[in-house]
Write a protein that holds these residues in place. Sequence first.
Motif, PDB file in Angstrom:
ATOM      1  N   ASP A  89       0.848  -1.187   0.000  1.00 21.28           N
ATOM      2  CA  ASP A  89       0.000   0.000   0.000  1.00 21.28           C
ATOM      3  C   ASP A  89       0.890   1.245   0.000  1.00 21.28           C
ATOM      4  N   GLU A  90       0.858   1.972  -1.108  1.00 19.68           N
ATOM      5  CA  GLU A  90       1.738   3.140  -1.230  1.00 19.68           C
ATOM      6  C   GLU A  90       1.478   4.184  -0.151  1.00 19.68           C
ATOM      7  N   ARG A  91       0.277   4.205   0.408  1.00 18.80           N
ATOM      8  CA  ARG A  91      -0.043   5.200   1.437  1.00 18.80           C
ATOM      9  C   ARG A  91       0.848   5.045   2.664  1.00 18.80           C
ATOM     10  N   ARG A  92       1.398   3.862   2.863  1.00 17.27           N
ATOM     11  CA  ARG A  92       2.252   3.621   4.033  1.00 17.27           C
ATOM     12  C   ARG A  92       3.678   4.112   3.825  1.00 17.27           C
ATOM     13  N   PHE A  93       4.052   4.392   2.581  1.00 16.74           N
ATOM     14  CA  PHE A  93       5.438   4.712   2.277  1.00 16.74           C
ATOM     15  C   PHE A  93       5.506   6.068   1.594  1.00 16.74           C
ATOM     16  N   LYS A  94       6.032   7.042   2.291  1.00 15.38           N
ATOM     17  CA  LYS A  94       6.044   8.420   1.790  1.00 15.38           C
ATOM     18  C   LYS A  94       7.469   8.948   1.754  1.00 15.38           C
ATOM     19  N   PRO A  95       8.068   9.045   0.565  1.00 14.09           N
ATOM     20  CA  PRO A  95       9.413   9.624   0.478  1.00 14.09           C
ATOM     21  C   PRO A  95       9.449  11.037   1.055  1.00 14.09           C
ATOM     22  N   VAL A  96      10.536  11.352   1.721  1.00 13.40           N
ATOM     23  CA  VAL A  96      10.684  12.653   2.378  1.00 13.40           C
ATOM     24  C   VAL A  96      11.964  13.314   1.878  1.00 13.40           C
ATOM     25  N   TYR A  99      13.398  -4.524  17.898  1.00 15.41           N
ATOM     26  CA  TYR A  99      12.151  -4.633  17.133  1.00 15.41           C
ATOM     27  C   TYR A  99      11.424  -3.294  17.092  1.00 15.41           C
ATOM     28  N   THR A 100      10.951  -2.920  15.913  1.00 16.73           N
ATOM     29  CA  THR A 100      10.196  -1.686  15.719  1.00 16.73           C
ATOM     30  C   THR A 100       8.936  -2.021  14.927  1.00 16.73           C
ATOM     31  N   LEU A 101       7.782  -1.598  15.408  1.00 18.82           N
ATOM     32  CA  LEU A 101       6.513  -2.002  14.814  1.00 18.82           C
ATOM     33  C   LEU A 101       6.311  -1.440  13.414  1.00 18.82           C
ATOM     34  N   HIS A 102       6.619  -0.145  13.211  1.00 18.73           N
ATOM     35  CA  HIS A 102       6.374   0.491  11.914  1.00 18.73           C
ATOM     36  C   HIS A 102       7.638   1.184  11.413  1.00 18.73           C
ATOM     37  N   PRO A 103       8.625   0.410  10.951  1.00 15.04           N
ATOM     38  CA  PRO A 103       9.864   1.043  10.467  1.00 15.04           C
ATOM     39  C   PRO A 103       9.649   1.920   9.251  1.00 15.04           C
ATOM     40  N   GLU A 104       8.549   1.701   8.509  1.00 15.07           N
ATOM     41  CA  GLU A 104       8.305   2.524   7.323  1.00 15.07           C
ATOM     42  C   GLU A 104       8.041   3.980   7.673  1.00 15.07           C
ATOM     43  N   GLU A 105       7.739   4.270   8.938  1.00 22.02           N
ATOM     44  CA  GLU A 105       7.461   5.646   9.331  1.00 22.02           C
ATOM     45  C   GLU A 105       8.723   6.506   9.335  1.00 22.02           C
ATOM     46  N   PHE A 106       9.882   5.898   9.597  1.00 17.64           N
ATOM     47  CA  PHE A 106      11.110   6.698   9.564  1.00 17.64           C
ATOM     48  C   PHE A 106      12.110   6.198   8.527  1.00 17.64           C
ATOM     49  N   MET A 107      11.770   5.142   7.802  1.00 14.59           N
ATOM     50  CA  MET A 107      12.613   4.653   6.714  1.00 14.59           C
ATOM     51  C   MET A 107      12.945   5.744   5.686  1.00 14.59           C
ATOM     52  N   PRO A 108      11.985   6.622   5.319  1.00 20.10           N
ATOM     53  CA  PRO A 108      12.278   7.622   4.269  1.00 20.10           C
ATOM     54  C   PRO A 108      13.380   8.610   4.614  1.00 20.10           C
ATOM     55  N   PHE A 109      13.779   8.701   5.885  1.00 23.67           N
ATOM     56  CA  PHE A 109      14.788   9.676   6.266  1.00 23.67           C
ATOM     57  C   PHE A 109      16.215   9.140   6.092  1.00 23.67           C
ATOM     58  N   PHE A 110      16.338   7.861   5.709  1.00 26.11           N
ATOM     59  CA  PHE A 110      17.650   7.292   5.452  1.00 26.11           C
ATOM     60  C   PHE A 110      17.992   7.438   3.970  1.00 26.11           C
ATOM     61  N   ASP A 111      19.162   6.955   3.570  1.00 29.04           N
ATOM     62  CA  ASP A 111      19.638   7.143   2.196  1.00 29.04           C
ATOM     63  C   ASP A 111      19.774   5.845   1.411  1.00 29.04           C
ATOM     64  N   ILE A 112      20.249   4.799   2.067  1.00 26.31           N
ATOM     65  CA  ILE A 112      20.586   3.549   1.378  1.00 26.31           C
ATOM     66  C   ILE A 112      20.027   2.382   2.178  1.00 26.31           C
ATOM     67  N   PHE A 113      19.333   1.491   1.481  1.00 23.30           N
ATOM     68  CA  PHE A 113      18.889   0.258   2.128  1.00 23.30           C
ATOM     69  C   PHE A 113      19.808  -0.870   1.682  1.00 23.30           C
ATOM     70  N   VAL A 114      20.340  -1.622   2.641  1.00 24.10           N
ATOM     71  CA  VAL A 114      21.256  -2.713   2.327  1.00 24.10           C
ATOM     72  C   VAL A 114      20.847  -3.957   3.106  1.00 24.10           C
ATOM     73  N   LEU A 115      20.784  -5.090   2.403  1.00 27.63           N
ATOM     74  CA  LEU A 115      20.474  -6.366   3.042  1.00 27.63           C
ATOM     75  C   LEU A 115      21.203  -7.473   2.277  1.00 27.63           C
ATOM     76  N   PRO A 116      22.302  -8.002   2.840  1.00 21.80           N
ATOM     77  CA  PRO A 116      23.097  -9.022   2.133  1.00 21.80           C
ATOM     78  C   PRO A 116      22.638 -10.443   2.448  1.00 21.80           C
ATOM     79  N   SER A 117      21.373 -10.739   2.193  1.00 19.25           N
ATOM     80  CA  SER A 117      20.794 -12.034   2.540  1.00 19.25           C
ATOM     81  C   SER A 117      21.518 -13.183   1.857  1.00 19.25           C
ATOM     82  N   ARG A 118      21.470 -14.328   2.521  1.00 16.85           N
ATOM     83  CA  ARG A 118      21.980 -15.567   1.923  1.00 16.85           C
ATOM     84  C   ARG A 118      20.865 -16.310   1.187  1.00 16.85           C
ATOM     85  N   ALA A 119      19.614 -15.936   1.433  1.00 18.45           N
ATOM     86  CA  ALA A 119      18.468 -16.528   0.724  1.00 18.45           C
ATOM     87  C   ALA A 119      17.272 -15.607   0.893  1.00 18.45           C
ATOM     88  N   GLU A 120      16.492 -15.428  -0.161  1.00 16.39           N
ATOM     89  CA  GLU A 120      15.250 -14.656  -0.118  1.00 16.39           C
ATOM     90  C   GLU A 120      14.311 -15.207  -1.194  1.00 16.39           C
TER      91      GLU A 120
END
Length: 361
Positions: free
Chosen positions: A165-172, A242-263
């Motif tokens: 749902d795009e309403r949950r994710f608002k670039p800042v 643990y954070t319930l709604h990380p999408e609320e402050f996610m837009p204030f960062f610059d780079i998302f990185v996740l080096p998973s071994r499986a997804e």
Amino acid sequence: MIPYLQEKFASDRWEMELFSLPKRIRGKGREEVVFETFDWTQYGDSPVVQKYMQTYRDYLWWTRLRVQKPYDLIHAHHPIAALAMKTVFPDTPVLQTIHSSYERELILNGRIEEGGAEHRFFLSIYRELEAKTDQLITVSEAFRRYMSPYIDHPDRIRIMPNGYDERRFKPVPHENEIPQLMCVCRLVPAKGLDVLLKACSLLKERNVPYVLHLIGDGPSRQELEDMAQKLGVYDDTIFYGYTLHPEEFMPFFDIFVLPSRAEAFGSVFAEAALCCLALVGTSVGGVPEQIEHGVNGLLVPPDDPAALADALEQVIGDPAYRYELARTACEKAKSQYSLNRVAIELKRLYLSYEDRNRRSV
């Protein structure tokens, strides 16, 4: 995703209910379980298998107790739910979306051995799901290929990526003097956070500025904090828990990185893209289906701290390139991973079963 998806079906035409097993329901089920395609009792000495089967019995018990009225169609999002629902409602079409590989996660997290009894048990569940349910759905082409050796008709699996749902994710719009890296996941070995910390130590050796934000909790947290201390990156790393709604402050960062071994899919990449973050991930599972290297993000091999450090240095050191990757990733996520798209596709699928029922009468 599911509660937000339910809102898209809120009309007189559709009546949808969510049903799940409460955490407090444990050890209630006593029903004997027999599978159609394999004898699960040959794996019954394993505590992991015993726990899984008891959860299945509990789901059967809870379903028989609480679900009284009939339904036209059931869409399950966990194998236990699908098998239990089909047992209780054998004449109702049951669709099963398989979101991830539980056995692969257990192997990577050191809980079971590859090729061991537990691994063989979980792989056998795929063929049981194929035999019992009316439609198998998965979230990526990569995961369909993963399942193919363990079922009879992989060509019948439907691919339906997750929707958001795009309403949950608002670039800042924001300006960070020091680039802010973030990762959202469970703190378990499968996510490769040890590789990320090693890559960050290389960045520090190269005098590349950054701050790393790790959002999530899990059994590896203390080990990761100790590793960060030993590598000399603890002061540059923030462990949030643990954070319930990380999408609320996610837009204030610059780079998302996740080096998973499986997804199987990597939902958090789509969420980060909708927040207009630059993406850096590993070329595993469904992640390359989301990230086209150099176009809307960067891909590196798994378990390669040097390659990960090089990719991070590239996006840290070139803000214009970083912004272009983020913008392209956001556009792709909006067009391909919107909740509206998933709702429309699901409605068509559900209606096709209604048409089949009419023809069979």
